[in-house]
Design a protein around this motif. Structure first.
Motif, short mmCIF file in Angstrom:
data_model
loop_
_atom_site.label_atom_id
_atom_site.label_comp_id
_atom_site.label_asym_id
_atom_site.label_seq_id
_atom_site.Cartn_x
_atom_site.Cartn_y
_atom_site.Cartn_z
N GLU A 90 0.51 -1.33 0.13
CA GLU A 90 -0.02 0.00 0.08
C GLU A 90 0.50 1.15 -0.59
OE1 GLU A 90 -3.01 -0.49 3.54
OE2 GLU A 90 -4.01 -2.07 2.92
N ARG A 91 1.81 1.20 0.69
CA ARG A 91 2.95 2.20 0.77
C ARG A 91 3.73 2.49 -0.59
NH1 ARG A 91 5.61 2.65 6.88
NH2 ARG A 91 3.36 2.90 8.27
N PHE A 92 3.53 1.41 -1.15
CA PHE A 92 4.06 1.64 -2.57
C PHE A 92 3.62 2.40 -3.08
CE2 PHE A 92 7.99 -1.49 -1.05
CZ PHE A 92 9.07 -0.43 -1.29
N ALA A 93 2.04 1.67 -3.22
CA ALA A 93 1.59 2.88 -4.19
C ALA A 93 1.15 3.90 -4.75
CB ALA A 93 -0.10 1.34 -4.04
N ARG A 94 1.61 4.64 -3.48
CA ARG A 94 1.37 5.82 -2.51
C ARG A 94 2.21 6.59 -2.97
NH1 ARG A 94 -1.40 5.72 3.37
NH2 ARG A 94 0.48 3.94 3.06
N LEU A 95 3.09 5.91 -3.49
CA LEU A 95 4.79 6.63 -3.75
C LEU A 95 4.21 7.17 -5.28
CD1 LEU A 95 8.17 4.75 -2.79
CD2 LEU A 95 6.64 6.38 -1.52
N PRO A 96 5.14 8.67 -5.05
CA PRO A 96 4.76 9.13 -6.84
C PRO A 96 5.61 8.58 -7.59
CG PRO A 96 5.84 10.51 -4.59
CD PRO A 96 6.27 9.65 -4.17
N ASP A 97 5.09 8.85 -8.88
CA ASP A 97 5.53 7.50 -10.37
C ASP A 97 6.48 8.74 -10.43
OD1 ASP A 97 5.22 5.55 -11.29
OD2 ASP A 97 3.61 6.47 -12.97
N ARG A 98 7.18 8.35 -9.68
CA ARG A 98 9.01 9.79 -10.33
C ARG A 98 10.20 9.32 -9.80
NH1 ARG A 98 6.62 15.86 -8.71
NH2 ARG A 98 8.81 15.62 -7.71
N THR A 99 11.03 10.04 -10.62
CA THR A 99 12.66 8.99 -10.05
C THR A 99 13.14 10.44 -9.90
OG1 THR A 99 13.24 9.99 -12.58
CG2 THR A 99 12.47 7.72 -12.49
N SER A 100 13.87 9.95 -9.15
CA SER A 100 15.10 10.36 -8.16
C SER A 100 15.98 11.85 -8.93
CB SER A 100 16.17 9.81 -7.08
OG SER A 100 16.29 9.22 -8.42
N GLU A 101 15.95 11.60 -10.01
CA GLU A 101 16.17 12.51 -11.01
C GLU A 101 15.34 13.83 -11.32
OE1 GLU A 101 16.64 8.31 -11.77
OE2 GLU A 101 18.82 8.59 -11.12
N GLU A 102 13.92 12.89 -11.26
CA GLU A 102 13.07 13.93 -11.79
C GLU A 102 12.57 14.47 -10.26
OE1 GLU A 102 10.09 11.53 -14.90
OE2 GLU A 102 9.48 10.75 -12.74
N ILE A 103 12.69 14.10 -9.12
CA ILE A 103 12.20 14.88 -8.46
C ILE A 103 13.33 15.75 -8.32
CG2 ILE A 103 12.38 14.65 -5.97
CD1 ILE A 103 11.05 11.99 -5.79
#
Length: 184
Positions: free
Chosen positions: A3-16
């Motif tokens: 559930e926690r992985f599902a709530r993570l944004p769908d962005r890479t660390s480079e994008e962040i």
């Protein structure tokens, strides 16, 4: 954990990281803008403190001076309501008082130019006064009003630097030939 992985944004660390850099640049730009506004506020407070008259009185006097040059007659009597920048009433001693909204479009153009000149003169105080740049201010005026506007612009330029751009040779001819730089 799923559930926690599902709530993570769908962005890479480079994008962040790129987003963080972008936000940092926006913050720095806002900070520079705020510093500029604080410097302007400080300058305005210094000008207000050095002038014992109410600030609008100086503006009214300058506007009246430029209108007199543009209209080639004694200064107008103006009324500028509190909080307004454009005059609401005009009187020249020869005719009845006239509301600003009843002026012809050509006269409104002259008044607008004179407002610009008066505000520019108020703003251009001190040793490092910037030049005033005007881009074809005569283009929408009839020939008679162009002559008056040129007188007002020339009056402003007597003590300050002014750069006027025009692509109309007949507009340029209204000014001193020695002050014209032709770019062909």
């Amino acid at each position: 954990q799923a559930e926690r992985f599902a709530r993570l944004p769908d962005r890479t660390s480079e994008e962040i990281e790129a987003s963080a850099h972008s936000l940092q640049a926006l913050f720095e730009a806002a900070e520079r803008h705020a510093e500029t506004l604080l410097r302007l506020r400080s300058a305005a407070e210094r000008v207000a403190a050095s002038d014992r008259r109410r600030p609008a009185q100086t503006f009214e006097e300058l506007l009246s001076h430029y209108l007199a040059a543009a209209l080639h007659r004694e200064p107008e009597t103006l009324r500028i309501d509190d909080g307004a920048i454009a005059p609401t009433m005009f009187a020249d001693g020869r005719s009845a008082v006239l509301e600003g909204s009843l002026l012809s479009q050509g006269t409104q153009d002259i008044v607008a130019l004179c407002i610009h000149l008066a505000l520019a003169e108020i703003a251009a105080t001190g040793a490092y006064a910037p030049p005033l740049l005007l881009d074809d201010p005569l283009v929408n005026m009839d020939p008679e009003r162009r002559v008056g506007a040129a007188r007002a612009i020339t009056a402003y330029a007597q003590d300050r630097q002014l750069v006027l751009f025009t692509c109309h040779p007949d507009h340029a001819s209204l000014f001193d030939e020695t002050a014209i730089i032709r770019m062909e």
